[in-house]
Design an enzyme around this catalytic site. Structure first.
Site, short mmCIF file in Angstrom:
data_model
loop_
_atom_site.label_atom_id
_atom_site.label_comp_id
_atom_site.label_asym_id
_atom_site.label_seq_id
_atom_site.Cartn_x
_atom_site.Cartn_y
_atom_site.Cartn_z
CG HIS A 23 -1.90 -1.15 1.17
ND1 HIS A 23 -3.23 -1.00 0.87
CD2 HIS A 23 -1.71 -2.49 1.33
CE1 HIS A 23 -3.82 -2.19 0.86
NE2 HIS A 23 -2.91 -3.11 1.15
CG ASP A 120 -4.92 2.01 1.25
OD1 ASP A 120 -3.74 1.82 0.95
OD2 ASP A 120 -5.79 1.11 1.22
CB THR A 143 -3.13 -0.62 -3.39
OG1 THR A 143 -4.00 -1.33 -2.52
CG2 THR A 143 -2.82 0.74 -2.81
CG HIS A 360 2.67 -12.74 -3.73
ND1 HIS A 360 3.57 -11.93 -4.41
CD2 HIS A 360 2.04 -11.93 -2.85
CE1 HIS A 360 3.48 -10.70 -3.94
NE2 HIS A 360 2.56 -10.67 -3.00
CB SER A 365 4.72 -8.44 -7.70
OG SER A 365 5.35 -8.23 -6.45
CD GLU A 368 7.19 -3.40 -8.37
OE1 GLU A 368 7.79 -4.44 -8.07
OE2 GLU A 368 6.78 -2.58 -7.51
N GLY A 385 -6.70 -11.31 -0.43
CA GLY A 385 -7.91 -10.83 -1.09
C GLY A 385 -7.94 -10.88 -2.60
N1 UDP Z 1 9.19 -5.47 -2.62
C1 UDP Z 1 10.53 -5.15 -2.69
N2 UDP Z 1 11.42 -5.95 -2.10
C2 UDP Z 1 11.09 -7.09 -1.43
C3 UDP Z 1 9.72 -7.44 -1.38
C4 UDP Z 1 8.80 -6.62 -1.98
O1 UDP Z 1 10.90 -4.12 -3.28
O2 UDP Z 1 11.99 -7.76 -0.92
C5 UDP Z 1 8.19 -4.55 -3.19
C6 UDP Z 1 7.67 -5.00 -4.54
O3 UDP Z 1 8.48 -4.49 -5.58
C7 UDP Z 1 6.27 -4.39 -4.54
C8 UDP Z 1 5.86 -4.42 -3.08
O4 UDP Z 1 7.06 -4.52 -2.33
O5 UDP Z 1 6.33 -3.05 -4.99
C9 UDP Z 1 4.99 -5.59 -2.71
O6 UDP Z 1 3.71 -5.37 -3.17
P1 UDP Z 1 2.83 -6.52 -3.84
O7 UDP Z 1 1.52 -5.90 -4.19
O8 UDP Z 1 3.57 -7.16 -4.95
O9 UDP Z 1 2.64 -7.62 -2.72
P2 UDP Z 1 2.32 -7.58 -1.14
O10 UDP Z 1 3.62 -7.41 -0.47
O11 UDP Z 1 1.36 -6.44 -0.88
O12 UDP Z 1 1.71 -8.91 -0.88
N1 UDP Z 2 -9.34 -4.54 -0.83
C1 UDP Z 2 -10.48 -4.06 -1.36
N2 UDP Z 2 -11.42 -3.57 -0.51
C2 UDP Z 2 -11.24 -3.57 0.82
C3 UDP Z 2 -10.06 -4.08 1.35
C4 UDP Z 2 -9.11 -4.56 0.48
O1 UDP Z 2 -10.69 -4.05 -2.56
O2 UDP Z 2 -12.14 -3.12 1.51
C5 UDP Z 2 -8.34 -5.01 -1.76
C6 UDP Z 2 -7.10 -4.13 -1.67
O3 UDP Z 2 -6.87 -3.52 -2.89
C7 UDP Z 2 -6.02 -5.09 -1.35
C8 UDP Z 2 -6.62 -6.42 -1.74
O4 UDP Z 2 -7.98 -6.31 -1.47
O5 UDP Z 2 -4.90 -4.78 -2.13
C9 UDP Z 2 -6.03 -7.60 -1.06
O6 UDP Z 2 -5.90 -7.46 0.28
P1 UDP Z 2 -4.80 -8.30 0.98
O7 UDP Z 2 -5.35 -8.83 2.24
O8 UDP Z 2 -4.21 -9.26 0.03
O9 UDP Z 2 -3.73 -7.18 1.36
P2 UDP Z 2 -2.48 -6.55 0.60
O10 UDP Z 2 -1.63 -7.67 0.08
O11 UDP Z 2 -3.01 -5.66 -0.48
O12 UDP Z 2 -1.81 -5.77 1.67
#
Ligand code: UDP
Ligand code: UDP
Length: 468
Positions: A23, A120, A143, A360, A365, A368, A385
């Site tokens: 986020h 957010d 996001t 994942h 990701s 990017e 989610g």
């Molecule tokens: N990221 C990074 N280095 C790490 C792990 C994650 O720069 O070692 C960054 C990645 O490039 C992305 C963000 O953290 O911008 C992770 O967001 P993503 O939505 O891919 O997954 P989340 O961590 O929310 O599950």
């Molecule tokens: N999300 C949404 N509505 C909500 C809460 C979450 O659409 O009320 C979306 C949000 O964009 C988030 C995604 O659900 O990125 C997945 O949530 P997750 O638990 O995987 O967290 P994140 O990896 O984004 O931190």
């Protein structure tokens, strides 16, 4: 590449990100674009944050942009027992939501009045009543994908019985390919979970938001964006701005010297990068199978290992996590580099040696990978989610390989042989490489001079003028 050159604004914008790097990163990338458009910015930072990674990134951002004002939002303590949730990030979302009333004095105390706030998605329903009271326009940064946003926007149209959404086997949202029930998080299917409650509350408030910014672009999600901008999902849908791909920035650069040095020594397109984002813990058993899979694939690999959801809790060294046998095999085959610390992912994905990404499918990701043209091997976690829904986007445009039967969880361990076979498929597919390169070209066009990002930013700033 720049997505803001030559666009000017005098607005005072506050940004309110939620917890977690997934986020914070897109918020700070958006913030950098807005600074370049000469907006006056206030960044509302959470006190406390959950992870080291978040506090370090905020410090680096504020050092890089001294013109941005930081306003600390001190959260009320939350008794975890009252929130019915064990995920530290989701629990923190709830902490922020329950502290939201404190935003009113915080916003009023700013030395110059705000033109608008960008909030957010996860905080939306608790922040909207406060900003409405202050007559402050409130925009949302979503996001995740536009496809995920379509689901959120459509939710109020789905029948509810005894507090539970009546999802059928597929969710038919007008204008976009149906979403199978199997792509939904079990957390959303169970109305008693905190995630389902937050998701449902937020879906009810979308029509009250002044505009929705999504980190996506036309060529990545054409159909969803057409549907959303044509307002076919929800009658009172606010304007949707596809501001992506939000560009990675220099300030994020806590370079990963060891990883970059190692990549320099590898052949072009030969390395598979493996990382499951900022908040996915992997069990030791699964890590060891994955390690075997990487060795068996015969490919070079750069692998970020993570065993805990929150970085502060990581204790074990790599030797302990991987075990002696696997460590030996990796060392003797000289096939890869394994790291346990935060790496600068965009620098890795943009390196010419990287030819595939086992991910994942967190949305940042995916965007990017699209930007740098790296094909994905999708291994989504169903508990979260949006990951399976993001995978549908990847499949639709041909940015990666998706194995429907792959599961992820405490009770399921995917075998190394199977992982290794799929990594071989990923790294040897010429068609995937071509498709990823094509998508990257489109992404780079979008962020180039006169590309769709500039155009969308201009439209966004014009809409702010109108709301004055
Ligand atoms: N990221 C990074 N280095 C790490 C792990 C994650 O720069 O070692 C960054 C990645 O490039 C992305 C963000 O953290 O911008 C992770 O967001 P993503 O939505 O891919 O997954 P989340 O961590 O929310 O599950
Ligand atoms: N999300 C949404 N509505 C909500 C809460 C979450 O659409 O009320 C979306 C949000 O964009 C988030 C995604 O659900 O990125 C997945 O949530 P997750 O638990 O995987 O967290 P994140 O990896 O984004 O931190």
């Amino acid at each position: 590449m720049s997505n803001s050159d030559g666009i000017h604004s005098h607005h005072h914008v506050a940004l309110l990100p939620s917890s977690g790097m997934g986020h914070l990163i897109p918020f700070l990338r958006l913030a950098a674009s807005l600074v370049h458009c000469h907006c006056q910015l206030t960044l509302i930072t959470l006190d406390p944050v959950v992870s080291f990674a978040e506090s370090q990134l905020i410090s680096r951002f504020l050092s890089a942009f001294p013109q941005v004002t930081e306003k600390r939002f001190t959260l009320l303590p939350l008794d975890p027992a009252t929130a019915d949730c064990t995920d530290p990030f989701a629990l923190h979302w709830e902490t922020i939501r329950r502290s939201a009333h404190l935003l009113s004095p915080l916003i009023s105390s700013l030395s110059s009045p705000l033109s608008l706030i960008i909030t957010d998605i996860v905080l939306m329903s608790s922040v909207i009543p406060i900003t409405a009271n202050l007559c402050l326009p409130n925009y949302m940064l979503f996001t995740s994908s536009a496809r995920m946003f379509s689901l959120l926007a459509y939710l109020p149209s789905i029948a509810v019985d005894h507090g539970s959404f009546q999802f059928g086997n597929v969710i038919e949202i007008p204008g976009i390919p149906p979403i199978p029930r199997s792509s939904l998080s079990p957390l959303l299917l169970n109305s008693n979970t905190l995630f389902a409650k937050i998701f449902s509350d937020n879906s009810q408030t979308i029509s009250k938001v002044n505009g929705v910014l999504i980190n996506t672009f036309e060529e990545l999600e054409e159909q969803s964006l057409h549907t959303l901008t044509g307002a076919k999902v929800l009658e009172e849908l606010p304007p949707v701005f596809a501001v992506g791909p939000l560009l990675p920035c220099e300030f994020e650069g806590q370079e990963s010297p060891a990883a970059l040095k190692w990549l320099e020594e590898q052949k072009e397109g030969s390395v598979v990068y493996v990382s499951f984002g900022s908040r996915t813990a992997t069990s030791k058993e699964q890590i060891r199978e994955l390690g075997m899979g990487l060795v068996l694939s015969g490919c070079k690999f750069l692998w970020v290992v993570k065993t805990k959801i929150v970085d502060k809790e990581e204790e074990d060294g790599l030797d302990e996590i991987l075990g002696h046998d696997l460590m030996q095999r990796i060392t003797s085959s000289n096939s890869g580099l394994v790291v346990k610390e935060w790496v600068n992912q965009w620098e890795i994905l943009s390196h010419k040696a990287v030819g595939g990404f086992v991910s994942h499918c967190g949305w940042n990701s995916v965007v990017e990978a699209a930007l740098y043209g790296v094909p994905l091997l999708a291994w989504p976690q169903r508990m979260f989610g949006d990951q399976r829904i993001n995978v549908e986007v990847i499949e639709a445009i041909g940015l990666g390989l998706c194995v429907k039967s792959w599961k992820w969880g405490e009770d399921v361990v995917l075998k190394g042989e199977e992982i290794g076979d799929k990594i071989k498929d990923l790294m040897s597919s010429e068609s995937l490489k071509l498709e990823a390169a094509r998508i990257s070209q489109e992404a780079k066009k979008a962020v180039g001079v006169d590309g769709s990002c500039q155009d969308t930013l201009k439209k966004l700033l014009q809409s702010w003028k109108k709301s004055e």
